[in-house]
Design a protein around this motif. Structure first.
Motif, PDB file in Angstrom:
ATOM      1  N   ILE A 176      -3.562   3.189  13.799  1.00 38.80           N
ATOM      2  CA  ILE A 176      -4.248   3.587  12.488  1.00 38.80           C
ATOM      3  C   ILE A 176      -2.330   4.035  11.577  1.00 38.80           C
ATOM      4  O   ILE A 176      -1.199   4.302  12.059  1.00 38.80           O
ATOM      5  N   ASP A 177      -2.935   2.685  10.780  1.00 39.67           N
ATOM      6  CA  ASP A 177      -1.506   2.079   9.903  1.00 39.67           C
ATOM      7  C   ASP A 177      -1.256   2.972   8.848  1.00 39.67           C
ATOM      8  O   ASP A 177       0.541   3.128   8.762  1.00 39.67           O
ATOM      9  N   PHE A 178      -1.319   4.091   8.142  1.00 38.12           N
ATOM     10  CA  PHE A 178      -1.492   6.066   7.673  1.00 38.12           C
ATOM     11  C   PHE A 178      -2.439   6.817   7.064  1.00 38.12           C
ATOM     12  O   PHE A 178      -3.392   6.345   7.497  1.00 38.12           O
ATOM     13  N   LEU A 179      -1.457   7.827   7.163  1.00 44.63           N
ATOM     14  CA  LEU A 179      -2.774   8.909   7.551  1.00 44.63           C
ATOM     15  C   LEU A 179      -2.282  10.002   6.484  1.00 44.63           C
ATOM     16  O   LEU A 179      -0.680   9.979   6.856  1.00 44.63           O
ATOM     17  N   ILE A 180      -2.788  10.607   5.608  1.00 44.36           N
ATOM     18  CA  ILE A 180      -2.816  11.360   4.559  1.00 44.36           C
ATOM     19  C   ILE A 180      -3.734  12.481   5.148  1.00 44.36           C
ATOM     20  O   ILE A 180      -4.931  13.026   5.200  1.00 44.36           O
ATOM     21  N   LYS A 222       3.164   5.711  -3.321  1.00 50.77           N
ATOM     22  CA  LYS A 222       4.600   6.845  -3.341  1.00 50.77           C
ATOM     23  C   LYS A 222       4.887   6.923  -4.688  1.00 50.77           C
ATOM     24  O   LYS A 222       5.188   7.886  -5.828  1.00 50.77           O
ATOM     25  N   SER A 223       4.126   5.941  -5.608  1.00 52.47           N
ATOM     26  CA  SER A 223       4.140   5.714  -6.148  1.00 52.47           C
ATOM     27  C   SER A 223       3.383   6.579  -7.976  1.00 52.47           C
ATOM     28  O   SER A 223       3.565   7.189  -8.720  1.00 52.47           O
ATOM     29  N   HIS A 224       1.989   6.960  -6.836  1.00 57.56           N
ATOM     30  CA  HIS A 224       1.609   8.172  -6.943  1.00 57.56           C
ATOM     31  C   HIS A 224       1.525   9.580  -6.518  1.00 57.56           C
ATOM     32  O   HIS A 224       0.331  10.900  -6.583  1.00 57.56           O
ATOM     33  N   VAL A 268       0.856  -1.242   0.497  1.00 56.04           N
ATOM     34  CA  VAL A 268       0.099   0.269  -0.036  1.00 56.04           C
ATOM     35  C   VAL A 268       0.173   0.928   0.145  1.00 56.04           C
ATOM     36  O   VAL A 268       0.554   2.087  -0.869  1.00 56.04           O
ATOM     37  N   LEU A 269       2.069   1.351   0.948  1.00 56.82           N
ATOM     38  CA  LEU A 269       2.694   2.442   0.678  1.00 56.82           C
ATOM     39  C   LEU A 269       3.251   2.615  -0.469  1.00 56.82           C
ATOM     40  O   LEU A 269       3.303   3.666  -1.256  1.00 56.82           O
TER      41      LEU A 269
END
Length: 426
Positions: free
Chosen positions: A366-370, A347-349, A342-343
């Motif tokens: 929480i696994d990720f936050l953006i 990153k690729s986007h 997922v990371l």
């Protein structure tokens, strides 16, 4: 093979305020191929010059930064009559000659009509040797391993690719099992172009693993060649520890896992080197789920990921059957492989600022936050279709204004504040 990022290069070419282009990325992610393909498709001619062990180029850029003289010299050594309107100038492996990077300032100011692109690995490392980056005088594009969409295209699954990017989830859900099968293949093969090419051409998983092992070996050689001598062992220790750190329940990077009594000040230079070389992704913790996330960053806590899911699997000798067939593999790895994927997709986007959140006083994580569209977007990652968890639900109960995403092996569905998106549509 097709790289979606080439669209960014086409936009760069057409900009009225175009500046020299810097292509950066880890070794063997396809920078050279990308620029050659771009030149072939979009220009009449390409003046390609490698700086690797090229004393002539070093001499050209070492005397002064007279752009007219440099263009004349580059025309001579490339045997290309360089013209602003139809020629792409490509200078590759520029980490070998940092003066090339400094010269881009003068191309921006004195010769903006020329289309010049440079590529290199370890650029952040090279610039530590007393050379300055031409801030504000170049456009930079980071290149990452091939993402899942590019993997589909390489496999010849153009129709599945088109449906996926259409976000027509009614149709996507009907093809769920097909996408899951391809995603499992991607988990094993990863996105390093050489590995993808071998898999597409031959289907030989053993050959894919040999390529991945060779890439890891090449990276180790880079440590010895480019890193400060006193840091080589520590860099190797940090990289080697990433799988075990990712595959534990609490994925926070623990210095004590490197060796007994290890401290941050002993290994922070090694971690910085790996990060600047593009070989790892560092995801810092934030202490609060509020905007702007940056000001809540906890500098002492972070998670660390590899540059590519295929390389991560190669480091721990994951067997093909475990990924392609065995449903228990992701439970055994506690979601580390899935978070890596997922990371890597994010990153690729172009998502550079990615965080995670947890509290030492509870099991909330929480696994990720953006940040997206002026909002905090919490992201939960589940490796399978069993998505029972309290962390995200608890957060959403406390903050009814938030919207969230869960990536899992379940098909697409809206669930109030949360949207479940299948992992292959990340």
């Amino acid at each position: 093979m097709k790289r979606i990022v080439i669209e960014q290069l086409i936009k760069w070419k057409s900009r009225a305020d175009r500046k020299p282009l810097v292509i950066n990325g880890a070794r063997q992610v396809g920078k050279t191929w990308l620029l050659r393909e771009f030149g072939e498709k979009e220009y009449i001619q390409t003046a390609y010059i490698s700086c690797y062990k090229n004393n002539v180029v070093k001499e050209i850029f070492s005397s002064d930064y007279d752009t007219k003289r440099i263009i004349t010299a580059l025309s001579a050594i490339s045997n290309i009559d360089i013209k602003p309107e139809n020629t792409l100038i490509v200078l590759d492996e520029v980490q070998e000659i940092p003066e090339v990077l400094e010269s881009l300032k003068y191309f921006c100011e004195d010769a903006p009509e020329y289309h010049i692109a440079v590529a290199g690995s370890l650029l952040g490392i090279s610039l530590h040797q007393g050379f300055s980056f031409p801030v504000g005088k170049v456009q930079s594009i980071n290149i990452y391993p091939m993402n899942f969409e590019e993997f589909l295209l390489a496999k010849g699954e153009d129709r599945l690719y088109s449906i996926l990017i259409s976000r027509d989830f009614q149709t996507i859900n009907m093809l769920h099992e097909k996408y899951v099968d391809l995603l499992r293949q991607y988990y094993y093969v990863g996105g390093m172009p050489e590995a993808v090419k071998k898999y597409v051409e031959t289907g030989e998983l053993k050959s894919v693993r040999e390529i991945q092992k060779q890439i890891l070996s090449d990276y180790s050689n880079d440590f010895s060649k480019h890193a400060p001598r006193e840091q080589v062992r520590r860099i190797a220790m940090v990289r080697q520890s990433i799988p075990s750190q990712l595959f534990k329940e609490n994925k926070k990077f623990i210095y004590g896992a490197l060796k007994k009594g290890a401290r941050a000040n002993e290994f922070e230079t090694a971690i910085q080197w790996l990060s600047e070389a593009g070989l790892i992704y560092k995801v810092p913790r934030v202490n609060s789920v509020k905007l702007p996330l940056k000001i809540y960053e906890d500098l002492s806590a972070f998670k660390m990921y590899m540059v590519d899911t295929g390389l991560l699997g190669a480091m721990v000798d994951v067997e093909p059957g475990q990924v392609l067939i065995n449903n228990n593999i992701f439970t055994e790895y506690k979601g580390g492989m899935t978070e890596q994927y997922v990371l890597q997709q994010m990153k690729s986007h172009g998502l550079e600022s990615v965080y995670y959140h947890n509290t030492d006083s509870s099991r909330l994580e929480i696994d990720f936050l953006i940040q997206q569209n002026g909002q905090v977007l919490p992201i939960e990652v589940k490796a399978e279709s069993n998505v029972r968890a309290n962390s995200l639900s608890l957060l959403l109960q406390k903050a009814p204004e938030l919207k969230a995403i869960r990536y899992s092996m379940l098909p697409y569905r809206e669930q109030g504040q949360m949207t479940n998106i299948p992992l292959y549509a990340c």
